[in-house]
Scaffold this motif. Structure first.
Motif, PDB file in Angstrom:
ATOM      1  N   GLN A  45      12.471  80.315  69.704  1.00 22.96           N
ATOM      2  CA  GLN A  45      13.555  81.591  69.690  1.00 22.96           C
ATOM      3  C   GLN A  45      13.603  81.792  71.098  1.00 22.96           C
ATOM      4  O   GLN A  45      14.734  82.107  71.686  1.00 22.96           O
ATOM      5  N   LYS A  46      12.370  81.795  71.957  1.00 26.00           N
ATOM      6  CA  LYS A  46      12.551  82.222  73.283  1.00 26.00           C
ATOM      7  C   LYS A  46      13.544  81.375  74.309  1.00 26.00           C
ATOM      8  O   LYS A  46      14.447  81.765  74.962  1.00 26.00           O
ATOM      9  N   PRO A  47      13.394  79.970  74.271  1.00 25.08           N
ATOM     10  CA  PRO A  47      14.110  79.252  75.099  1.00 25.08           C
ATOM     11  C   PRO A  47      15.575  78.845  74.584  1.00 25.08           C
ATOM     12  O   PRO A  47      16.506  78.976  75.447  1.00 25.08           O
ATOM     13  N   VAL A  48      15.774  79.302  73.359  1.00 28.17           N
ATOM     14  CA  VAL A  48      17.015  79.024  72.738  1.00 28.17           C
ATOM     15  C   VAL A  48      17.938  80.341  73.220  1.00 28.17           C
ATOM     16  O   VAL A  48      19.012  80.495  73.663  1.00 28.17           O
ATOM     17  N   ALA A  49      17.191  81.408  73.077  1.00 32.71           N
ATOM     18  CA  ALA A  49      17.739  83.024  73.383  1.00 32.71           C
ATOM     19  C   ALA A  49      18.032  82.765  74.959  1.00 32.71           C
ATOM     20  O   ALA A  49      19.044  83.229  75.497  1.00 32.71           O
ATOM     21  N   ASP A  50      17.026  82.430  75.767  1.00 35.76           N
ATOM     22  CA  ASP A  50      17.185  82.284  77.276  1.00 35.76           C
ATOM     23  C   ASP A  50      18.613  81.510  77.397  1.00 35.76           C
ATOM     24  O   ASP A  50      19.406  81.933  78.483  1.00 35.76           O
ATOM     25  N   ALA A  51      18.620  80.343  76.960  1.00 35.86           N
ATOM     26  CA  ALA A  51      19.708  79.520  77.182  1.00 35.86           C
ATOM     27  C   ALA A  51      21.038  80.097  77.111  1.00 35.86           C
ATOM     28  O   ALA A  51      22.111  79.952  77.511  1.00 35.86           O
ATOM     29  N   ARG A  52      21.026  80.760  75.713  1.00 31.69           N
ATOM     30  CA  ARG A  52      22.409  81.537  75.380  1.00 31.69           C
ATOM     31  C   ARG A  52      22.592  82.741  76.373  1.00 31.69           C
ATOM     32  O   ARG A  52      23.808  82.788  76.911  1.00 31.69           O
ATOM     33  N   THR A  53      21.633  83.255  76.761  1.00 31.60           N
ATOM     34  CA  THR A  53      22.127  84.426  77.525  1.00 31.60           C
ATOM     35  C   THR A  53      22.408  83.977  78.952  1.00 31.60           C
ATOM     36  O   THR A  53      23.378  84.502  79.615  1.00 31.60           O
ATOM     37  N   ALA A  54      21.861  82.766  79.334  1.00 28.47           N
ATOM     38  CA  ALA A  54      22.351  82.251  80.696  1.00 28.47           C
ATOM     39  C   ALA A  54      23.664  81.764  80.697  1.00 28.47           C
ATOM     40  O   ALA A  54      24.459  81.784  81.782  1.00 28.47           O
ATOM     41  N   ARG A  55      24.084  81.179  79.464  1.00 26.43           N
ATOM     42  CA  ARG A  55      25.464  80.875  79.378  1.00 26.43           C
ATOM     43  C   ARG A  55      26.271  81.947  79.260  1.00 26.43           C
ATOM     44  O   ARG A  55      27.396  81.976  80.057  1.00 26.43           O
ATOM     45  N   GLN A  56      26.022  83.032  78.729  1.00 25.16           N
ATOM     46  CA  GLN A  56      26.935  84.012  78.619  1.00 25.16           C
ATOM     47  C   GLN A  56      27.008  84.796  80.118  1.00 25.16           C
ATOM     48  O   GLN A  56      28.061  85.160  80.253  1.00 25.16           O
ATOM     49  N   ARG A  57      25.944  84.562  80.825  1.00 24.28           N
ATOM     50  CA  ARG A  57      26.190  85.129  82.222  1.00 24.28           C
ATOM     51  C   ARG A  57      26.834  84.178  83.040  1.00 24.28           C
ATOM     52  O   ARG A  57      27.121  84.620  84.540  1.00 24.28           O
ATOM     53  N   GLY A  58      27.083  83.023  82.909  1.00 25.75           N
ATOM     54  CA  GLY A  58      27.847  82.174  83.506  1.00 25.75           C
ATOM     55  C   GLY A  58      27.006  81.248  84.335  1.00 25.75           C
ATOM     56  O   GLY A  58      27.600  80.458  85.237  1.00 25.75           O
ATOM     57  N   GLY A  59      25.851  81.020  84.129  1.00 28.23           N
ATOM     58  CA  GLY A  59      24.745  80.303  84.598  1.00 28.23           C
ATOM     59  C   GLY A  59      25.092  79.105  84.463  1.00 28.23           C
ATOM     60  O   GLY A  59      25.609  78.429  83.381  1.00 28.23           O
ATOM     61  N   LEU A  60      25.166  78.015  85.405  1.00 25.93           N
ATOM     62  CA  LEU A  60      25.561  76.554  85.459  1.00 25.93           C
ATOM     63  C   LEU A  60      24.300  75.668  85.084  1.00 25.93           C
ATOM     64  O   LEU A  60      24.452  74.997  84.242  1.00 25.93           O
ATOM     65  N   ALA A  61      23.234  76.206  85.525  1.00 26.72           N
ATOM     66  CA  ALA A  61      22.155  75.220  85.195  1.00 26.72           C
ATOM     67  C   ALA A  61      20.898  76.058  84.274  1.00 26.72           C
ATOM     68  O   ALA A  61      20.920  77.471  84.406  1.00 26.72           O
ATOM     69  N   PHE A  62      20.121  75.280  83.750  1.00 27.57           N
ATOM     70  CA  PHE A  62      18.988  76.145  82.715  1.00 27.57           C
ATOM     71  C   PHE A  62      17.743  75.046  82.825  1.00 27.57           C
ATOM     72  O   PHE A  62      17.940  74.012  82.635  1.00 27.57           O
ATOM     73  N   VAL A  63      16.376  75.893  82.918  1.00 29.03           N
ATOM     74  CA  VAL A  63      15.340  74.814  82.671  1.00 29.03           C
ATOM     75  C   VAL A  63      14.524  75.367  81.390  1.00 29.03           C
ATOM     76  O   VAL A  63      14.219  76.604  81.421  1.00 29.03           O
ATOM     77  N   ALA A  64      14.237  74.641  80.579  1.00 29.67           N
ATOM     78  CA  ALA A  64      13.371  75.102  79.502  1.00 29.67           C
ATOM     79  C   ALA A  64      11.822  74.234  79.599  1.00 29.67           C
ATOM     80  O   ALA A  64      12.147  73.080  80.248  1.00 29.67           O
ATOM     81  N   GLY A  65      11.061  74.741  79.009  1.00 31.84           N
ATOM     82  CA  GLY A  65       9.820  73.879  79.198  1.00 31.84           C
ATOM     83  C   GLY A  65       8.548  74.403  78.271  1.00 31.84           C
ATOM     84  O   GLY A  65       8.887  75.559  77.421  1.00 31.84           O
ATOM     85  N   PHE A  66       7.615  73.819  78.333  1.00 33.71           N
ATOM     86  CA  PHE A  66       6.286  74.169  77.570  1.00 33.71           C
ATOM     87  C   PHE A  66       5.195  73.458  78.382  1.00 33.71           C
ATOM     88  O   PHE A  66       5.157  72.494  79.114  1.00 33.71           O
ATOM     89  N   ASP A  67       3.961  74.261  78.118  1.00 31.97           N
ATOM     90  CA  ASP A  67       2.728  73.968  78.761  1.00 31.97           C
ATOM     91  C   ASP A  67       1.871  73.220  77.578  1.00 31.97           C
ATOM     92  O   ASP A  67       1.940  73.286  76.421  1.00 31.97           O
TER      93      ASP A  67
END
Length: 77
Positions: free
Chosen positions: A10-32
């Motif tokens: 839920q966290k990376p998907v929500a962050d990607a959606r928020t970045a898209r709504q704010r007009g962000g062009l790039a997004f980095v997701a990851g895990f440890d």
């Protein structure tokens, strides 16, 4: 994986959606990786993250070489 995995995604998907709504062009997701894990499981997890984030309007442009943290780069689709 089941419910715990769905909750963690839920966290990376929500962050990607928020970045898209704010007009962000790039997004980095990851895990440890907190312990040694077979490469097959790591690749499977990468595929799950890519499919989930691409579903909210992003396109994967690369996966960084990984030892402990895995970073997946996306751009706006």
């Amino acid at each position: 994986m089941g419910l715990i995995h769905a909750w963690r995604m839920q966290k990376p998907v929500a962050d990607a959606r928020t970045a898209r709504q704010r007009g962000g062009l790039a997004f980095v997701a990851g895990f440890d990786l907190d312990r040694p894990v077979p490469m097959r499981r790591i690749r499977k997890e990468i595929d799950v993250v890519i499919r989930a984030v691409e579903a909210v309007g992003r396109r994967c442009v690369g996966v960084e070489p990984f030892l402990a943290p895995v970073e997946i780069g996306f751009v706006r689709a």
